[in-house]
Design an enzyme around this catalytic site. Sequence first.
Site, mmCIF file in Angstrom:
data_model
loop_
_atom_site.group_PDB
_atom_site.id
_atom_site.type_symbol
_atom_site.label_atom_id
_atom_site.label_comp_id
_atom_site.label_asym_id
_atom_site.label_seq_id
_atom_site.Cartn_x
_atom_site.Cartn_y
_atom_site.Cartn_z
ATOM 1 N N SER A 21 0.833 -1.207 0.000
ATOM 2 C CA SER A 21 0.000 0.000 0.000
ATOM 3 C C SER A 21 0.863 1.250 0.000
ATOM 4 C CB SER A 21 -0.909 0.021 1.228
ATOM 5 O OG SER A 21 -1.585 1.267 1.344
ATOM 6 N N TYR A 74 -4.057 -2.647 9.744
ATOM 7 C CA TYR A 74 -3.673 -2.804 8.335
ATOM 8 C C TYR A 74 -2.220 -2.399 8.107
ATOM 9 C CZ TYR A 74 -3.827 -2.109 3.263
ATOM 10 O OH TYR A 74 -3.566 -2.156 1.906
#
Length: 301
Positions: free
Chosen positions: A182, A196
């Site tokens: 990400s 996350y």
Amino acid sequence: MFTILKYLCPFTLFINQRNMSKFLQALCYPTPRLKPRILDACFRNKVVVITGASRGIGASVARLLMPYGVRFVFLARTEPDLNALAQEAQSYGSQVDCYAIDLRNREALAQLLPILKDRYPQVDYLFANAGKSICRSLFDSQNRLHDFDRTMEVNYRSMVYLVQTFFPALVRAKGCVIYTSSVSLLYPPAPHWSAYHASKGAADLWLCTARQEWWYLGVRIRIGYMPLVHTSMADVNPNYARLIGYSPMGAAALLIRLAMRKRFRYIPWWARISAPLARMLSSLVTWGYRQTVKSCKNHDK
């Protein structure tokens, strides 16, 4: 805003919100062109493992590679979608093996790993695409400690176990591991994404270490620091559903191109500019984060 622009330049007479959105989409999220000749040279008769293959980016990677005689190994949780994708690939003449597994299930994964190691003595590409995203504050996670287990199991632990299992096969093929990370990891940590970011950050560090240890064996590590991709997982958040971003097919094209190139990682061009700037101005960014958290708590009250 658009009313003012119309009087500033004759060319802006045709500007409207839809055209501006298309312009920003093309500027910030350009989809690379994949040349069939190069794809054929890189992937013909190769063994390609894809985790998270049943939908989203994983399924799109498979669809882009189907015409090139790939031997696929699909791993995903949703068996009906997995079987449908396998039939689609087989219609192109591809050989497909499917494994329906929830990567959070340690016992099931432990049983599968020896089978994978025995069946695939050579692996050319491993697209580690399976992922779990959770946006929740630490306050709201006090009674949901399993949130951290779930993200760690999918984003980090299962990836490490699979790569380690396929390591001998990757060495034989001088193969490539492509991990879907990400772009948010490149910026100061944002509120509500602790589970996350912790899991993705752990995977990032592990793969960077593997890159240093395995380079002399010819095993290549590639990390795609992906921006927003409109998958079913991301679009659960209504705020993201309204933003511009990559389609699963566009993101898959980026990862495939990354697999074929010598470059270690993919970072969007705008993140190469803004991420260092955000780190330089980390105090200001932190202040902004804290104001956002404070505003959200006041709104909840």
